[in-house]
Write a protein that holds these residues in place. Sequence first.
Motif, PDB file in Angstrom:
ATOM      1  N   ALA A 122       0.829  -1.199   0.000  1.00 13.33           N
ATOM      2  CA  ALA A 122       0.000   0.000   0.000  1.00 13.33           C
ATOM      3  C   ALA A 122       0.868   1.254   0.000  1.00 13.33           C
ATOM      4  N   SER A 123       1.944   1.256   0.790  1.00 12.67           N
ATOM      5  CA  SER A 123       2.837   2.406   0.851  1.00 12.67           C
ATOM      6  C   SER A 123       3.527   2.631  -0.485  1.00 12.67           C
ATOM      7  N   ALA A 124       4.020   1.561  -1.100  1.00 15.03           N
ATOM      8  CA  ALA A 124       4.727   1.684  -2.379  1.00 15.03           C
ATOM      9  C   ALA A 124       3.794   2.159  -3.482  1.00 15.03           C
ATOM     10  N   LEU A 125       2.560   1.663  -3.477  1.00 12.25           N
ATOM     11  CA  LEU A 125       1.614   2.049  -4.515  1.00 12.25           C
ATOM     12  C   LEU A 125       1.224   3.520  -4.385  1.00 12.25           C
ATOM     13  N   LEU A 126       1.039   3.990  -3.165  1.00  9.11           N
ATOM     14  CA  LEU A 126       0.745   5.411  -2.968  1.00  9.11           C
ATOM     15  C   LEU A 126       1.898   6.263  -3.481  1.00  9.11           C
ATOM     16  N   ALA A 127       3.131   5.906  -3.111  1.00  8.93           N
ATOM     17  CA  ALA A 127       4.292   6.672  -3.556  1.00  8.93           C
ATOM     18  C   ALA A 127       4.413   6.677  -5.076  1.00  8.93           C
ATOM     19  N   LEU A 128       4.023   5.586  -5.704  1.00 11.51           N
ATOM     20  CA  LEU A 128       4.117   5.463  -7.157  1.00 11.51           C
ATOM     21  C   LEU A 128       3.062   6.297  -7.868  1.00 11.51           C
ATOM     22  N   MET A 129       1.859   6.409  -7.297  1.00 12.13           N
ATOM     23  CA  MET A 129       0.724   6.990  -8.006  1.00 12.13           C
ATOM     24  C   MET A 129       0.390   8.419  -7.611  1.00 12.13           C
ATOM     25  N   GLN A 130       0.922   8.920  -6.509  1.00 10.90           N
ATOM     26  CA  GLN A 130       0.538  10.273  -6.079  1.00 10.90           C
ATOM     27  C   GLN A 130       0.993  11.291  -7.121  1.00 10.90           C
ATOM     28  N   PRO A 131       0.146  12.276  -7.428  1.00 11.95           N
ATOM     29  CA  PRO A 131       0.452  13.210  -8.510  1.00 11.95           C
ATOM     30  C   PRO A 131       1.389  14.326  -8.082  1.00 11.95           C
ATOM     31  N   GLU A 132       1.913  15.032  -9.065  1.00 10.07           N
ATOM     32  CA  GLU A 132       2.725  16.223  -8.821  1.00 10.07           C
ATOM     33  C   GLU A 132       1.925  17.240  -7.997  1.00 10.07           C
ATOM     34  N   GLY A 133       2.563  17.798  -6.978  1.00  5.46           N
ATOM     35  CA  GLY A 133       1.923  18.818  -6.159  1.00  5.46           C
ATOM     36  C   GLY A 133       0.966  18.299  -5.122  1.00  5.46           C
ATOM     37  N   ALA A 134       0.894  16.991  -4.922  1.00  2.00           N
ATOM     38  CA  ALA A 134      -0.022  16.429  -3.928  1.00  2.00           C
ATOM     39  C   ALA A 134       0.367  16.881  -2.522  1.00  2.00           C
ATOM     40  N   ILE A 135      -0.638  16.971  -1.657  1.00  2.00           N
ATOM     41  CA  ILE A 135      -0.410  17.177  -0.228  1.00  2.00           C
ATOM     42  C   ILE A 135      -0.776  15.867   0.460  1.00  2.00           C
ATOM     43  N   VAL A 136       0.208  15.198   1.039  1.00  2.00           N
ATOM     44  CA  VAL A 136      -0.015  13.917   1.695  1.00  2.00           C
ATOM     45  C   VAL A 136      -0.032  14.132   3.201  1.00  2.00           C
ATOM     46  N   VAL A 137      -1.160  13.810   3.814  1.00  2.00           N
ATOM     47  CA  VAL A 137      -1.287  13.862   5.269  1.00  2.00           C
ATOM     48  C   VAL A 137      -1.097  12.437   5.782  1.00  2.00           C
ATOM     49  N   ASP A 138      -0.051  12.224   6.570  1.00  2.03           N
ATOM     50  CA  ASP A 138       0.306  10.873   6.984  1.00  2.03           C
ATOM     51  C   ASP A 138      -0.047  10.644   8.447  1.00  2.03           C
ATOM     52  N   GLU A 139      -1.180   9.977   8.680  1.00  4.77           N
ATOM     53  CA  GLU A 139      -1.515   9.475  10.005  1.00  4.77           C
ATOM     54  C   GLU A 139      -1.796   7.974   9.888  1.00  4.77           C
ATOM     55  N   SER A 140      -0.935   7.318   9.106  1.00  4.19           N
ATOM     56  CA  SER A 140      -1.128   5.895   8.847  1.00  4.19           C
ATOM     57  C   SER A 140      -0.610   5.021   9.976  1.00  4.19           C
ATOM     58  N   ALA A 141       0.161   5.613  10.905  1.00  3.34           N
ATOM     59  CA  ALA A 141       0.681   4.898  12.077  1.00  3.34           C
ATOM     60  C   ALA A 141       1.478   3.672  11.642  1.00  3.34           C
ATOM     61  N   THR A 142       1.133   2.494  12.149  1.00  2.87           N
ATOM     62  CA  THR A 142       1.944   1.303  11.885  1.00  2.87           C
ATOM     63  C   THR A 142       1.897   0.869  10.430  1.00  2.87           C
TER      64      THR A 142
END
Length: 293
Positions: A122-142
Amino acid sequence: TGARLVAECFPARMERGPGLPAVERIPYFPERAAAALAGLRTLVLAGAPEPVAFFGYPGQPSRFAPAGCEILTLASPVEDVEAALDDLADALGAPPGASLPAVARAAAEPSGPEGALTPAAASALLALMQPEGAIVVDESATTGLGYFRPSAASPRHTLLTLTGGSIGMGPPCATGAAIACPDRTVIDFQGDGSAMYTLQALWTQAREGLHVVTLLCNNRSYRILEVEQQRAGTRPGPKAASLTDLARPQVDWVLLARGMGVAATRADSTAALREALARSLAEPGPHLIEMMV
Protein backbone atom coordinates in the motif's frame (compact mmCIF):
# COMPACT_ATOMS: atom_id res chain seq x y z
CA THR A 1 23.26 34.59 9.40
CA GLY A 2 21.95 31.11 10.08
CA ALA A 3 22.69 30.00 6.52
CA ARG A 4 26.26 31.28 6.71
CA LEU A 5 26.80 29.53 10.05
CA VAL A 6 25.48 26.23 8.75
CA ALA A 7 27.42 26.53 5.48
CA GLU A 8 30.66 26.84 7.44
CA CYS A 9 30.08 23.30 8.74
CA PHE A 10 30.25 21.88 5.21
CA PRO A 11 33.22 21.59 2.83
CA ALA A 12 33.45 24.26 0.15
CA ARG A 13 32.84 21.69 -2.59
CA MET A 14 30.36 18.90 -1.93
CA GLU A 15 30.70 15.68 -3.92
CA ARG A 16 27.81 13.34 -4.59
CA GLY A 17 29.39 9.94 -4.47
CA PRO A 18 27.86 6.47 -4.85
CA GLY A 19 27.87 5.96 -1.08
CA LEU A 20 25.39 8.75 -0.36
CA PRO A 21 22.33 7.18 1.31
CA ALA A 22 18.74 7.89 0.39
CA VAL A 23 16.85 10.45 2.45
CA GLU A 24 15.48 8.79 5.58
CA ARG A 25 12.93 9.77 8.18
CA ILE A 26 13.86 9.66 11.85
CA PRO A 27 12.40 6.37 13.16
CA TYR A 28 9.43 6.45 15.51
CA PHE A 29 10.80 4.25 18.30
CA PRO A 30 13.39 6.03 20.47
CA GLU A 31 16.12 3.38 20.45
CA ARG A 32 16.01 3.25 16.63
CA ALA A 33 15.98 7.04 16.39
CA ALA A 34 19.00 7.32 18.69
CA ALA A 35 20.82 4.69 16.62
CA ALA A 36 20.00 6.54 13.39
CA LEU A 37 21.49 9.78 14.76
CA ALA A 38 24.47 8.16 16.50
CA GLY A 39 27.79 9.66 15.49
CA LEU A 40 26.37 12.96 14.29
CA ARG A 41 28.62 15.93 14.98
CA THR A 42 26.20 18.59 13.76
CA LEU A 43 22.39 18.60 13.60
CA VAL A 44 20.74 21.36 11.55
CA LEU A 45 17.12 22.24 12.30
CA ALA A 46 14.98 23.90 9.62
CA GLY A 47 11.47 24.67 10.81
CA ALA A 48 11.62 21.98 13.46
CA PRO A 49 12.49 21.71 17.15
CA GLU A 50 15.08 19.28 18.46
CA PRO A 51 13.85 15.68 17.87
CA VAL A 52 12.52 13.99 20.99
CA ALA A 53 10.53 10.85 21.79
CA PHE A 54 6.72 10.83 21.63
CA PHE A 55 6.59 9.10 25.01
CA GLY A 56 8.91 8.77 27.99
CA TYR A 57 10.34 5.30 28.58
CA PRO A 58 12.04 4.23 31.83
CA GLY A 59 15.80 4.08 31.44
CA GLN A 60 15.83 5.70 27.98
CA PRO A 61 16.67 9.31 27.13
CA SER A 62 13.95 11.41 25.56
CA ARG A 63 16.39 13.39 23.39
CA PHE A 64 17.82 11.70 20.29
CA ALA A 65 20.86 13.84 19.47
CA PRO A 66 24.06 12.15 20.71
CA ALA A 67 26.20 13.72 23.41
CA GLY A 68 28.50 16.38 22.03
CA CYS A 69 26.42 16.95 18.90
CA GLU A 70 26.21 20.64 17.98
CA ILE A 71 22.64 21.72 17.24
CA LEU A 72 22.27 24.61 14.80
CA THR A 73 18.94 26.27 14.05
CA LEU A 74 18.72 27.41 10.44
CA ALA A 75 15.16 28.68 10.99
CA SER A 76 12.67 28.18 13.79
CA PRO A 77 9.12 26.89 13.10
CA VAL A 78 7.77 30.46 13.18
CA GLU A 79 10.35 31.82 10.73
CA ASP A 80 10.50 31.73 6.92
CA VAL A 81 11.95 28.24 6.46
CA GLU A 82 11.86 28.25 2.65
CA ALA A 83 13.81 31.52 2.50
CA ALA A 84 16.36 30.13 4.95
CA LEU A 85 16.82 26.99 2.85
CA ASP A 86 17.23 29.13 -0.28
CA ASP A 87 19.89 31.17 1.52
CA LEU A 88 21.67 27.96 2.55
CA ALA A 89 21.60 26.68 -1.04
CA ASP A 90 23.16 29.96 -2.17
CA ALA A 91 25.81 29.75 0.53
CA LEU A 92 26.70 26.19 -0.51
CA GLY A 93 26.50 26.90 -4.22
CA ALA A 94 23.80 24.28 -4.66
CA PRO A 95 21.94 24.53 -7.99
CA PRO A 96 18.21 25.32 -7.88
CA GLY A 97 15.92 22.34 -8.16
CA ALA A 98 18.64 19.92 -7.13
CA SER A 99 17.29 16.39 -6.91
CA LEU A 100 18.33 13.18 -5.23
CA PRO A 101 21.47 11.51 -6.57
CA ALA A 102 20.79 8.75 -9.07
CA VAL A 103 21.75 6.05 -6.57
CA ALA A 104 19.30 7.42 -4.01
CA ARG A 105 16.52 7.63 -6.60
CA ALA A 106 17.18 4.06 -7.68
CA ALA A 107 17.03 2.86 -4.08
CA ALA A 108 13.79 4.72 -3.48
CA GLU A 109 12.08 4.01 -6.81
CA PRO A 110 9.05 1.81 -6.07
CA SER A 111 8.14 -1.00 -8.39
CA GLY A 112 4.48 -1.69 -8.99
CA PRO A 113 3.47 -4.20 -6.31
CA GLU A 114 1.17 -7.09 -7.12
CA GLY A 115 -0.84 -9.62 -5.12
CA ALA A 116 -1.80 -9.31 -1.48
CA LEU A 117 -2.47 -5.85 -0.06
CA THR A 118 0.24 -5.65 2.59
CA PRO A 119 1.24 -2.43 4.39
CA ALA A 120 4.44 -2.29 2.31
CA ALA A 121 2.49 -2.72 -0.94
CA ALA A 122 0.00 0.00 0.00
CA SER A 123 2.84 2.41 0.85
CA ALA A 124 4.73 1.68 -2.38
CA LEU A 125 1.61 2.05 -4.52
CA LEU A 126 0.74 5.41 -2.97
CA ALA A 127 4.29 6.67 -3.56
CA LEU A 128 4.12 5.46 -7.16
CA MET A 129 0.72 6.99 -8.01
CA GLN A 130 0.54 10.27 -6.08
CA PRO A 131 0.45 13.21 -8.51
CA GLU A 132 2.73 16.22 -8.82
CA GLY A 133 1.92 18.82 -6.16
CA ALA A 134 -0.02 16.43 -3.93
CA ILE A 135 -0.41 17.18 -0.23
CA VAL A 136 -0.02 13.92 1.70
CA VAL A 137 -1.29 13.86 5.27
CA ASP A 138 0.31 10.87 6.98
CA GLU A 139 -1.51 9.47 10.00
CA SER A 140 -1.13 5.90 8.85
CA ALA A 141 0.68 4.90 12.08
CA THR A 142 1.94 1.30 11.89
CA THR A 143 0.68 0.62 8.35
CA GLY A 144 2.60 3.44 6.65
CA LEU A 145 6.05 2.88 8.15
CA GLY A 146 7.34 1.91 4.70
CA TYR A 147 6.00 4.95 2.84
CA PHE A 148 8.71 7.55 3.41
CA ARG A 149 11.58 5.97 1.51
CA PRO A 150 9.74 5.20 -1.76
CA SER A 151 8.13 8.65 -1.60
CA ALA A 152 11.60 10.14 -2.12
CA ALA A 153 11.19 9.15 -5.79
CA SER A 154 7.65 10.58 -6.02
CA PRO A 155 6.92 13.83 -7.84
CA ARG A 156 7.41 17.00 -5.79
CA HIS A 157 4.83 17.06 -2.98
CA THR A 158 4.10 18.28 0.55
CA LEU A 159 4.11 15.86 3.49
CA LEU A 160 2.20 16.71 6.69
CA THR A 161 2.79 14.33 9.59
CA LEU A 162 1.64 13.80 13.15
CA THR A 163 3.25 16.47 15.33
CA GLY A 164 2.52 15.02 18.76
CA GLY A 165 1.26 11.94 20.54
CA SER A 166 -2.43 12.76 20.07
CA ILE A 167 -4.25 10.91 17.30
CA GLY A 168 -7.13 11.87 15.04
CA MET A 169 -5.44 14.79 13.26
CA GLY A 170 -5.50 13.22 9.78
CA PRO A 171 -9.06 13.86 8.52
CA PRO A 172 -9.34 17.46 9.79
CA CYS A 173 -5.78 18.27 8.68
CA ALA A 174 -6.56 16.97 5.18
CA THR A 175 -9.78 19.01 5.17
CA GLY A 176 -7.91 22.17 6.11
CA ALA A 177 -5.22 21.53 3.50
CA ALA A 178 -7.84 21.12 0.77
CA ILE A 179 -9.54 24.37 1.76
CA ALA A 180 -6.20 26.21 1.84
CA CYS A 181 -5.00 24.74 -1.50
CA PRO A 182 -8.07 23.98 -3.67
CA ASP A 183 -5.91 23.50 -6.76
CA ARG A 184 -3.98 20.59 -5.22
CA THR A 185 -4.93 16.97 -4.57
CA VAL A 186 -4.92 16.04 -0.88
CA ILE A 187 -4.32 12.43 0.16
CA ASP A 188 -5.03 11.37 3.74
CA PHE A 189 -3.02 8.19 4.48
CA GLN A 190 -5.04 7.27 7.52
CA GLY A 191 -5.17 4.65 10.27
CA ASP A 192 -8.62 3.32 11.16
CA GLY A 193 -8.28 3.74 14.93
CA SER A 194 -7.17 7.36 14.60
CA ALA A 195 -9.93 8.15 12.10
CA MET A 196 -12.57 7.08 14.63
CA TYR A 197 -11.85 10.27 16.57
CA THR A 198 -12.64 12.73 13.78
CA LEU A 199 -14.63 10.93 11.06
CA GLN A 200 -17.06 13.89 10.92
CA ALA A 201 -14.43 15.62 8.77
CA LEU A 202 -15.67 13.43 5.90
CA TRP A 203 -19.02 15.25 6.05
CA THR A 204 -17.24 18.59 5.76
CA GLN A 205 -15.28 17.32 2.78
CA ALA A 206 -18.51 16.30 1.06
CA ARG A 207 -20.30 19.53 1.99
CA GLU A 208 -17.46 21.68 0.58
CA GLY A 209 -16.74 19.43 -2.42
CA LEU A 210 -13.07 19.04 -1.43
CA HIS A 211 -10.77 16.80 -3.45
CA VAL A 212 -9.51 14.69 -0.55
CA VAL A 213 -8.66 11.04 -1.14
CA THR A 214 -8.64 9.11 2.14
CA LEU A 215 -6.65 5.86 2.11
CA LEU A 216 -8.09 4.19 5.18
CA CYS A 217 -5.80 1.46 6.56
CA ASN A 218 -8.19 -1.03 8.15
CA ASN A 219 -6.29 -3.48 10.35
CA ARG A 220 -9.25 -3.64 12.74
CA SER A 221 -7.31 -2.47 15.79
CA TYR A 222 -5.62 0.40 17.57
CA ARG A 223 -2.38 -1.31 16.62
CA ILE A 224 -0.01 1.47 17.68
CA LEU A 225 -1.53 1.43 21.18
CA GLU A 226 -1.06 -2.34 21.34
CA VAL A 227 2.59 -1.91 20.37
CA GLU A 228 3.12 0.76 23.02
CA GLN A 229 1.53 -1.49 25.66
CA GLN A 230 3.93 -4.27 24.73
CA ARG A 231 6.92 -1.93 24.81
CA ALA A 232 5.91 -0.70 28.26
CA GLY A 233 6.08 -4.30 29.46
CA THR A 234 2.41 -4.55 30.38
CA ARG A 235 0.26 -7.62 29.79
CA PRO A 236 -3.31 -6.37 29.49
CA GLY A 237 -6.11 -8.65 30.60
CA PRO A 238 -9.09 -9.50 28.40
CA LYS A 239 -11.03 -6.35 29.31
CA ALA A 240 -8.07 -4.01 28.70
CA ALA A 241 -7.15 -5.81 25.46
CA SER A 242 -10.70 -5.39 24.17
CA LEU A 243 -10.26 -1.60 24.28
CA THR A 244 -7.87 -1.72 21.30
CA ASP A 245 -9.95 -4.22 19.30
CA LEU A 246 -11.98 -2.72 16.43
CA ALA A 247 -13.32 -6.02 15.13
CA ARG A 248 -16.17 -6.53 17.62
CA PRO A 249 -18.16 -5.22 15.86
CA GLN A 250 -16.05 -4.54 12.79
CA VAL A 251 -16.23 -0.95 11.56
CA ASP A 252 -17.50 -0.63 7.98
CA TRP A 253 -15.76 2.44 6.60
CA VAL A 254 -17.43 2.23 3.19
CA LEU A 255 -20.86 2.60 4.81
CA LEU A 256 -19.64 5.31 7.18
CA ALA A 257 -18.15 7.36 4.32
CA ARG A 258 -21.21 6.98 2.12
CA GLY A 259 -23.38 8.01 5.03
CA MET A 260 -21.35 11.22 5.19
CA GLY A 261 -21.82 11.82 1.46
CA VAL A 262 -18.36 10.62 0.40
CA ALA A 263 -17.85 8.18 -2.48
CA ALA A 264 -16.25 5.04 -1.05
CA THR A 265 -14.98 1.64 -2.08
CA ARG A 266 -13.11 -1.28 -0.51
CA ALA A 267 -9.79 -2.73 -1.71
CA ASP A 268 -8.39 -6.09 -0.60
CA SER A 269 -5.66 -6.51 -3.25
CA THR A 270 -3.07 -4.30 -4.89
CA ALA A 271 -4.96 -4.51 -8.19
CA ALA A 272 -8.14 -3.26 -6.54
CA LEU A 273 -6.26 -0.46 -4.77
CA ARG A 274 -4.54 0.61 -7.99
CA GLU A 275 -7.89 0.86 -9.80
CA ALA A 276 -9.65 2.66 -6.94
CA LEU A 277 -6.80 5.10 -6.38
CA ALA A 278 -6.53 5.98 -10.07
CA ARG A 279 -10.26 6.69 -10.20
CA SER A 280 -10.28 8.70 -6.97
CA LEU A 281 -7.34 10.84 -8.06
CA ALA A 282 -8.98 11.60 -11.42
CA GLU A 283 -12.48 12.44 -10.16
CA PRO A 284 -13.31 15.68 -8.29
CA GLY A 285 -14.69 15.66 -4.77
CA PRO A 286 -13.87 13.50 -1.76
CA HIS A 287 -13.27 9.74 -1.93
CA LEU A 288 -12.47 7.08 0.64
CA ILE A 289 -10.75 3.77 -0.09
CA GLU A 290 -10.97 1.23 2.71
CA MET A 291 -7.78 -0.86 2.44
CA MET A 292 -8.08 -4.24 4.11
CA VAL A 293 -4.47 -4.69 5.23
